[in-house]
Design an enzyme around this catalytic site. Structure first.
Site, short mmCIF file in Angstrom:
data_model
loop_
_atom_site.label_atom_id
_atom_site.label_comp_id
_atom_site.label_asym_id
_atom_site.label_seq_id
_atom_site.Cartn_x
_atom_site.Cartn_y
_atom_site.Cartn_z
N HIS A 57 39.55 41.83 41.54
CA HIS A 57 39.71 43.02 42.38
C HIS A 57 39.08 44.25 41.74
O HIS A 57 39.28 44.50 40.55
CB HIS A 57 41.20 43.27 42.64
CG HIS A 57 41.88 42.14 43.32
ND1 HIS A 57 42.62 41.21 42.64
CD2 HIS A 57 41.91 41.77 44.62
CE1 HIS A 57 43.10 40.31 43.48
NE2 HIS A 57 42.67 40.62 44.70
N ASP A 107 40.82 43.78 37.71
CA ASP A 107 41.17 42.51 37.09
C ASP A 107 40.01 41.55 37.34
O ASP A 107 38.91 41.98 37.68
CB ASP A 107 42.52 41.98 37.60
CG ASP A 107 42.52 41.70 39.11
OD1 ASP A 107 41.43 41.68 39.73
OD2 ASP A 107 43.61 41.50 39.68
N SER A 120 43.77 41.23 50.32
CA SER A 120 44.17 42.17 49.29
C SER A 120 43.21 43.33 49.12
O SER A 120 43.56 44.34 48.50
CB SER A 120 44.34 41.44 47.95
OG SER A 120 43.16 40.74 47.61
#
Length: 657
Positions: free
Chosen positions: A327, A324, A36
């Site tokens: 990330h 968050d 990600s």
């Protein structure tokens, strides 16, 4: 794992200038593998307002004039949120399959002109943390798998592969959340909300300040435990510090194992130490434009892939490192993009060092040519001696295909020489030149050059109207105050270094004079020059994530010239002019290699093909002052050089006895 960047327009412009101005980065595509951190749409874009802000890999692609899109949309970004390096951890989502999928689309042959990014390991480390008994085995297996996948790409023909280190997941807010979720608290949801609020409220000042904020956040989360809150908070903090140390050690093990295997393999690997960079940000967040490295901007429990700054509960009170609990923010992606660009671009900046020896040779030769022109006008009596000296300099511009481009240089050269007229037709001599120059190939790369050059020369008259000149030289160059400026988010950093170099070369020039009048003659001129330059490799002085080392550089120039001259011989002043067409038979590409100091891997960058053909126009004059003393001067201008025009000038005095 994922990172996203909110580069401001200024930051994007800086990155694009740094790379787009550098033809060495003219890749024809960008291909990405990872989790990600790099996923720009296969699973999601893991940063808040992800549809509005580019990730670090988007920024790199844009900077070289390319657009990056997810492989699910027909693009070349195969990264997917949740991916791991080892298929044994996730058979359905791993980078081994991503690499295989890419190679299937190209028939097993990777694009040699492509730029590849392979960044994986965060989710592998998370799995290792959850399985302490097998943690080391998981880490070593995953690191070996990642290195093997890079090897597969290189074996398939991939030209340049960026392989970042994995940032320490122990720095993410999710580590503190995992402690809350395992604690004996009556209402874990309320505890998580209290933790988040306490992590977000203050600014974090360095690593110690950050740890103090985390301690206070556990106290806030444990407040619901009543009389036992103090003991519970201490237990959670102790558990956090223990787990944080374990994750840091596992991260270090993963990065070291991958580094060892990559260095054994070799290849054009661009290693960038994002883990060290994040540690530097935590140590001094304000320097990089962040105020808080412990909390996160998105509401508790909301993934950054779904998070919007318009959401209720979104914290816009300060610039956060994390979007968050796992990330980074868009601004952190800009930081990563800046960093990767600086490392990738550095060798293409450093090739400009070879220009200093070439500049000094031009200055000294221009001075010698003025002296020899003077002798053709006035001549010497056999057995006589002459001395001469003067100042030569030049200004030239760096254009887009020479080194990093968009800069300029100003040179200063002092020369003294002695010549002896051996016979009516034969003269020989030597000269010494010293330079003290300032080079600024780009606004972000500058250096000083101090050189000393020794030359021997000879001039022979042939058949009354012909002449042949020859010279050879040996040069030693000191490169001082080499400074490479780097933009890292809101921070500006400069890496310093110094090195040495040398050049040796020879040149032969011949001409024939056709008399037009007693005072005017004209005729053809031909020339061939050989120059071999060497710059010693060097290490920058810093020990941070951006400090680099560079390998030796060698450049071979072989220039032939064909032109026409007009000479005059009047009583008061003797002007002359010459125009030549020049062709480079030697190297037309500059190459330099390097790597960050914390890595054993190296990579090379090449500039775009340099000009093979150009013109040079020279005008000058000789001015007798007395029977034995004369002055001379000339100026020259190149034309047709897309790699930057050169303007040379010199002035001097001579005496004979």
């Amino acid at each position: 794992m994922n990172t996203c960047t909110l580069p401001s327009p200024r930051r994007i412009a800086l990155v694009m200038l740094a790379i787009a101005a550098c033809p060495a980065l003219a890749f024809d595509q960008v291909v990405v593998f990872g989790d990600s951190l790099s996923d720009n749409g296969n699973v999601g874009r893991f940063t808040y307002d992800g549809s509005q802000h580019p990730l670090y890999d988007d920024i790199l692609a844009q900077s070289i004039g390319l657009n990056l899109s997810a492989s699910a949309q027909g693009g070349s970004d195969y990264a997917a949120g949740g991916a791991v390096a080892a298929p044994s951890l996730n058979a359905q989502n791993n980078t081994q399959d991503q690499v295989a999928a890419y190679l299937d689309t190209v028939g097993g042959k990777a694009d040699g002109q492509g730029l590849y990014i392979h960044w994986i390991g965060g989710n592998d480390l998370a799995a290792a943390v959850l399985n302490s008994a097998q943690a080391q085995t998981i880490v070593l297996t995953s690191a070996a798998g990642a290195a093997q996948q890079v090897d597969t790409l290189l074996n398939a023909g991939a030209g340049t592969v960026i392989v970042p280190t994995v940032p320490n997941i122990g720095l993410t807010p999710t580590l503190a959340e995992s402690i809350i979720q395992a604690a004996p608290l009556p209402d874990q949801t309320a505890a998580l909300l209290a933790l988040h609020a306490a992590l977000n409220a203050p600014a974090t000042d360095g690593a110690d300040g950050r740890l103090q904020v985390i301690r206070q956040a556990f106290q806030a989360a444990a407040a619901q435990a009543g009389p036992l809150s103090g003991a519970v908070a201490q237990q959670m903090f102790d558990a956090y510090t223990t787990l944080s140390a374990q994750t840091a050690a596992l991260t270090q093990l993963y990065n070291q194992q991958e580094e060892t295997l990559l260095s054994q393999r070799g290849g054009n690997i661009v290693r960038v130490d994002v883990n060290a960079l994040f540690n530097e940000v935590v140590a001094n967040p304000a320097q990089y434009g962040f105020a808080n490295t412990a909390g996160f901007a998105c509401p508790t429990g909301v993934s950054s892939a779904r998070c919007s700054s318009a959401m209720s509960g979104f914290d816009s009170s300060k610039p956060f490192l994390f979007a968050d609990d796992f990330h980074p923010t868009p601004a952190a992606h800009a930081l990563i993009g800046d960093y990767m660009a600086s490392v990738l671009n550095a060798p293409a900046q450093v090739v400009a060092l070879t220009q200093e020896t070439a500049a000094m040779a031009r200055d000294a030769r221009a001075m010698l040519d003025s002296r020899l022109q003077q002798l053709r006008d006035n001549g010497n009596i056999p057995g006589s001696w002459g001395v001469f000296g003067g100042y030569a300099g030049q200004h030239y511009d760096y254009a887009a295909n020479l080194a990093a481009g968009d800069g300029n240089a100003t040179t200063h050269n002092l020369t003294v020489g002695v010549d002896h007229q051996i016979t009516d037709s034969w003269l020989a001599g030597f000269l010494i030149s010293a330079s003290d120059d300032n080079q600024q190939p780009t606004p972000g790369f500058t250096y000083k050059g101090r050189g000393l050059m020794f030359s021997a020369f000879s001039a022979v008259n042939v058949l009354d109207n012909g002449w042949i000149n020859a010279d050879l030289h040996l040069m030693r160059m000191n490169y001082d105050d080499i400074s490479r400026s780097i933009t890292l988010g809101a921070a500006n950093r400069a890496e310093q270094g110094d090195t040495e170099g040398n050049q040796y070369g020879a040149r032969i020039t011949a001409g024939w004079d056709f008399p037009v009048t007693p005072a005017i003659k004209t005729g053809p001129v031909v020339q061939f020059a050989l120059d071999y330059s060497h710059v010693d490799g060097y290490e920058e002085n810093g020990d941070d994530s951006t400090a680099m080392r560079f390998s030796d550089q060698n450049y071979h120039s072989q220039v032939g010239a064909l032109g026409w001259r007009l000479d005059t011989h009047f009583d008061v002043i003797n002007p002359y002019a010459q125009i030549t067409y020049q062709h480079q038979f030697g190297d037309d590409v500059y190459t330099a290699g390097g790597g960050i100091k914390t890595s054993q891997t190296t990579f090379t960058r090449e500039t775009a093909t340099q000009d093979r053909n150009w013109t040079d126009v020279t005008v000058g004059a000789n001015l007798p002052l007395t029977d034995n003393v004369a002055a001379f001067a000339s100026v020259s201008q190149t034309g047709g050089l897309s790699s930057g025009e050169q303007f040379l000038y010199n002035v001097g005095l001579s005496a004979k006895f």
